[in-house]
Design a protein around this motif. Structure first.
Motif, mmCIF file in Angstrom:
data_model
loop_
_atom_site.group_PDB
_atom_site.id
_atom_site.type_symbol
_atom_site.label_atom_id
_atom_site.label_comp_id
_atom_site.label_asym_id
_atom_site.label_seq_id
_atom_site.Cartn_x
_atom_site.Cartn_y
_atom_site.Cartn_z
ATOM 1 N N ILE A 48 -35.663 98.034 0.281
ATOM 2 C CA ILE A 48 -36.791 98.180 -0.641
ATOM 3 C C ILE A 48 -37.647 96.916 -0.652
ATOM 4 O O ILE A 48 -38.881 96.975 -0.728
ATOM 5 C CB ILE A 48 -36.300 98.508 -2.066
ATOM 6 N N ALA A 49 -36.986 95.758 -0.563
ATOM 7 C CA ALA A 49 -37.699 94.479 -0.585
ATOM 8 C C ALA A 49 -38.446 94.212 0.711
ATOM 9 O O ALA A 49 -39.251 93.276 0.785
ATOM 10 C CB ALA A 49 -36.720 93.340 -0.860
ATOM 11 N N GLY A 50 -38.188 95.009 1.748
ATOM 12 C CA GLY A 50 -38.828 94.780 3.041
ATOM 13 C C GLY A 50 -38.170 93.666 3.830
ATOM 14 O O GLY A 50 -38.746 93.170 4.805
ATOM 15 N N LEU A 51 -36.956 93.263 3.438
ATOM 16 C CA LEU A 51 -36.241 92.198 4.143
ATOM 17 C C LEU A 51 -35.448 92.734 5.327
ATOM 18 O O LEU A 51 -34.932 91.968 6.139
ATOM 19 C CB LEU A 51 -35.293 91.476 3.180
ATOM 20 N N ALA A 72 -46.309 93.188 -4.295
ATOM 21 C CA ALA A 72 -46.063 93.939 -5.529
ATOM 22 C C ALA A 72 -44.579 94.089 -5.833
ATOM 23 O O ALA A 72 -44.209 94.648 -6.868
ATOM 24 C CB ALA A 72 -46.711 95.323 -5.436
ATOM 25 N N ILE A 73 -43.714 93.600 -4.934
ATOM 26 C CA ILE A 73 -42.267 93.742 -5.104
ATOM 27 C C ILE A 73 -41.631 92.366 -5.195
ATOM 28 O O ILE A 73 -41.714 91.563 -4.264
ATOM 29 C CB ILE A 73 -41.639 94.537 -3.940
ATOM 30 N N GLY A 74 -41.005 92.076 -6.341
ATOM 31 C CA GLY A 74 -40.299 90.814 -6.540
ATOM 32 C C GLY A 74 -38.806 91.030 -6.474
ATOM 33 O O GLY A 74 -38.317 92.154 -6.642
ATOM 34 N N ILE A 75 -38.064 89.949 -6.237
ATOM 35 C CA ILE A 75 -36.608 90.070 -6.140
ATOM 36 C C ILE A 75 -35.943 88.835 -6.741
ATOM 37 O O ILE A 75 -36.447 87.719 -6.601
ATOM 38 C CB ILE A 75 -36.165 90.288 -4.671
ATOM 39 N N PHE A 142 -40.966 87.419 -12.845
ATOM 40 C CA PHE A 142 -41.831 88.172 -13.753
ATOM 41 C C PHE A 142 -43.249 87.612 -13.820
ATOM 42 O O PHE A 142 -44.201 88.359 -14.065
ATOM 43 C CB PHE A 142 -41.241 88.178 -15.163
ATOM 44 N N VAL A 143 -43.402 86.307 -13.639
ATOM 45 C CA VAL A 143 -44.697 85.671 -13.875
ATOM 46 C C VAL A 143 -45.776 86.141 -12.903
ATOM 47 O O VAL A 143 -46.974 86.046 -13.183
ATOM 48 C CB VAL A 143 -44.536 84.129 -13.834
ATOM 49 N N THR A 144 -45.371 86.704 -11.774
ATOM 50 C CA THR A 144 -46.343 87.225 -10.799
ATOM 51 C C THR A 144 -46.777 88.650 -11.127
ATOM 52 O O THR A 144 -47.592 89.232 -10.409
ATOM 53 C CB THR A 144 -45.753 87.195 -9.386
ATOM 54 N N LEU A 149 -39.455 95.174 -9.608
ATOM 55 C CA LEU A 149 -38.599 93.997 -9.613
ATOM 56 C C LEU A 149 -37.192 94.433 -9.220
ATOM 57 O O LEU A 149 -36.614 95.340 -9.821
ATOM 58 C CB LEU A 149 -38.573 93.341 -10.993
ATOM 59 N N LEU A 150 -36.641 93.784 -8.200
ATOM 60 C CA LEU A 150 -35.310 94.077 -7.698
ATOM 61 C C LEU A 150 -34.357 92.981 -8.148
ATOM 62 O O LEU A 150 -34.635 91.789 -7.982
ATOM 63 C CB LEU A 150 -35.327 94.154 -6.164
ATOM 64 N N LEU A 151 -33.220 93.374 -8.718
ATOM 65 C CA LEU A 151 -32.242 92.424 -9.231
ATOM 66 C C LEU A 151 -30.910 92.662 -8.529
ATOM 67 O O LEU A 151 -30.289 93.719 -8.708
ATOM 68 C CB LEU A 151 -32.071 92.590 -10.743
#
Length: 262
Positions: A48-51, A72-75, A142-144, A149-151
């Protein structure tokens, strides 16, 4: 909406990590992925993160196909992964180069207040406790203002008291912008505390075994009967996922969960 369609992953050595994953996550929904070791939870998050690249299937965010890291995707990972040469405020600001200095300063100040570290803004990561470092990592994500958001088990190395405190900080930040959150966890209570839905996965190869809606009001009372009942439902599904090859009908699993509760 985040959509996973017939997603599969087979590694070069022939290991089938994931098989035919189909999942839709609504905007603003928190989904917990839970399952035994080797069921592909972290692999799924990396896709999902594209990694990493899927062997088959597609990942779409608002109809856009994801094949590489996306702004648009944070981790947030298990370890905080803070930059040791930047202080707390600058670590949180990392990734905000595209906004004005005034807005960057305002966002960081607000994030510091939300995570209770305003007085530590100028400190170095090495001077913080593990829980404080993870708070900084969550604030940085979160600040972006990510859409997703992936945890990846960000609380697993922390003691129970610190973990509970971080749950509150996480939900406080989430309430403001309501990003879609996908959380990988081994902790059933954590899944029920945070998520709107628990997705139970089954190993060898990793696939979805069951999906359970957690329709509990926030903040969630861990001593209340509905919370305990939800925990038992997830535990029952998890137990079945580890001990069954072919999935049982949903209605049968519900009956068994109710029997355990009563």
């Amino acid at each position: 909406m985040l959509e996973l369609e017939h997603l599969s992953k087979t590694y070069a050595d022939g290991t089938r990590a994931l098989a035919d994953i189909n999942l839709s996550v609504r905007e603003g929904e928190i989904v917990a992925l839970i399952g035994g070791s080797g069921c592909g939870k972290t692999t799924l998050l990396r896709l999902i993160a594209g990694l990493d690249r899927a062997s088959a299937g597609a990942i779409r965010l608002d109809h856009e196909t994801i094949v590489e890291p996306h702004p648009a995707i944070g981790i947030v990972f298990q370890e905080p992964r803070l930059l040791p040469w930047l202080n707390v405020a600058d670590n949180i600001a990392f990734g905000l180069e595209h906004v004005s200095a005034a807005e960057r300063k305002a966002r960081v100040a607000h994030a510091l207040e939300k995570i209770g570290l305003t007085e530590h803004a100028g400190r170095w990561p090495r001077d913080l406790s593990g829980g404080q470092q993870q708070r900084v990592a969550i604030a940085r994500a979160f600040v972006t203002n990510p859409k997703v958001l992936l945890l990846d088990e960000p609380f697993s190395a922390l003691d129970a008291f610190t973990r509970a405190s971080l749950h509150e900080h996480l939900l406080g930040l989430w309430e403001e912008t309501r990003p879609t959150v996908v959380l990988v966890t081994h902790d059933v209570q954590e899944a029920v505390t945070l998520a709107d839905r628990a997705v139970v996965m089954q190993p060898k190869p990793g696939r979805i075994f069951d999906e359970l809606t957690l329709a509990l009001a926030r903040p969630r009372d861990k001593a209340a009967l509905p919370f305990e009942g939800a925990v038992r439902r997830v535990l029952t599904a998890l137990d079945h996922s580890l001990n069954t090859v072919q999935t049982s009908p949903q209605r049968e699993r519900d009956r068994e969960a109710a029997a355990l509760w009563w």
